[in-house]
Design an enzyme around this catalytic site. Sequence first.
Site, PDB file in Angstrom:
ATOM      1  CE  LYS A  22      46.525 -43.581  -2.571  1.00 30.68           C
ATOM      2  NZ  LYS A  22      47.758 -44.213  -2.058  1.00 30.68           N
ATOM      3  CG  ASN A  23      46.776 -47.765  -2.526  1.00 31.87           C
ATOM      4  OD1 ASN A  23      47.411 -46.787  -2.964  1.00 31.87           O
ATOM      5  ND2 ASN A  23      46.420 -47.877  -1.261  1.00 31.87           N
ATOM      6  CB  CYS A 115      55.844 -41.412   5.390  1.00 30.61           C
ATOM      7  SG  CYS A 115      54.581 -42.597   5.698  1.00 30.61           S
ATOM      8  NE  ARG A 120      54.081 -46.733   4.509  1.00 30.44           N
ATOM      9  CZ  ARG A 120      53.296 -46.183   3.587  1.00 30.44           C
ATOM     10  NH1 ARG A 120      53.039 -44.902   3.615  1.00 30.44           N
ATOM     11  NH2 ARG A 120      52.769 -46.922   2.636  1.00 30.44           N
ATOM     12  NE  ARG A 395      50.639 -38.663  -1.727  1.00 34.49           N
ATOM     13  CZ  ARG A 395      51.441 -39.387  -0.984  1.00 34.49           C
ATOM     14  NH1 ARG A 395      51.813 -38.943   0.197  1.00 34.49           N
ATOM     15  NH2 ARG A 395      51.877 -40.555  -1.402  1.00 34.49           N
TER      16      ARG A 395
END
Length: 416
Positions: A22-23, A115, A120, A395
């Site tokens: 994903k990242n 979050c 962040r 996600r």
Amino acid sequence: MEKIIINGGKRLIGEVEISGAKNAALPILAASILTEGWNTFSNVPNLRDVETIKKLLIGLGVKVEEEKDVRINAAGLNNYEAPYDLVKTMRASVLVLGPLLARLKKAKVALPGGCAIGARPINLHLNGLAALGAKVDLKHGYVEAEAKSLKGATIFFDIPTVTGTENLMMAATLADGVTTLENAACEPEVVDLANVLKKMGADIRGEGTEVITIEGVKELKSTNHTIIPDRIEAGTFMVAAGITAGDIKVRNCNIAHMDAVFSKLTEAGIKLTYENDGVRVIGTKPIRSIDIKTLPYPGFPTDMQAQMMVLMCFANGTSIISETVFENRFMHVSELRRMGADIRIEGRSAIVKGVSGLNGAPVMATDLRASASLILAGLASEGKTEISRIYHIDRGYERIVEKLSNLGADIKRVRD
Ligand code: EPU
């Protein structure tokens, strides 16, 4: 609303195929903005976050096509705004900031809020863009950045930031002159992005080290690329095998990216054997208690902290797990306690005393990796675990229920 229901206690046996990271996929799809032809990306995971970045790109005037591979063409890029509606569902939307500024000389991106895992901020992204000559303003909840031209500069990151390094690396590819990123993030996902940018014609050196040098070029061309495997998904399945005294083969993982996780799993007593088409993982008893400290790569990944904590709940002693990357990444602890875990938080450390077993309970997912930890806890608990708010898991884990059920877990998704 959907729930995941697990009847724990099944040993996991069989083979599992790891999906694309994903990242790595998120910044790489965003990097298409830098080119005008068709880019083709393979091994892109089918995840909610990937859907969000595609939606964001389409809103910017970019064409996205998908069959097996994802094809992206940003020739028609005609909008420079990433709206709050999308950014609030995925912080990584901020990854369009650097490429938009490089290509259109203008970007307007909603400022992500805090979050579930920490405040962040994105100050390091913004300071870096300002150092490249952009005028950066914060207005009405949006970052507005503008530059007649970007100029190479030396940028020192106070903290190695993954998406910050990626944003600056993308912006610098089309800047005039040389940019040096110091104290840059070394994560494999940063290297995968650098490899794509280099295939597009960027001049980048030092990716994977703390100093990355980028010499700006006039333009980038489109390319093809296969996304690297997801090391966090692979690690999560390895813990699943360890915690259920299972015996599984994890296929399509890149072991070179997993040294810290391998070393900690081995220290905990889990047997890992390299075979040519994957890693065989055998869970043995007793699980040994170990201490873990999360750090930027090549240190132990914060994205595996919650999963390792569950493993330590079943260990034969006390473990100390220190979270140094995010200030609030222990949201899973109170849910694990409801299942019978003995965990105490002291500052940025969790003191985990192994217990003889956990028992299934209704629990609630609070973020992506916390959700993964609750699934792991459910797999190894006695009785039924019901996990709600499972949209978090979608996600970042492709078909996790199906993959676990193929390994013999008693797990299903149900509608409320
Ligand atoms: N930080 C700042 N200022 C900045 C940027 C970061 O203070 O401008 C701080 C953060 O608050 C944090 C630390 O620096 O304390 C490191 O954060 P980083 O910027 O590296 O995190 P990120 O880029 O927002 C990526 C991953 C996260 C992963 C972290 C750390 C993506 C899309 N996200 O986030 O992944 O936890 O790096 O490895 O790459 C996940 O997949 O579950 C996830 C949260």
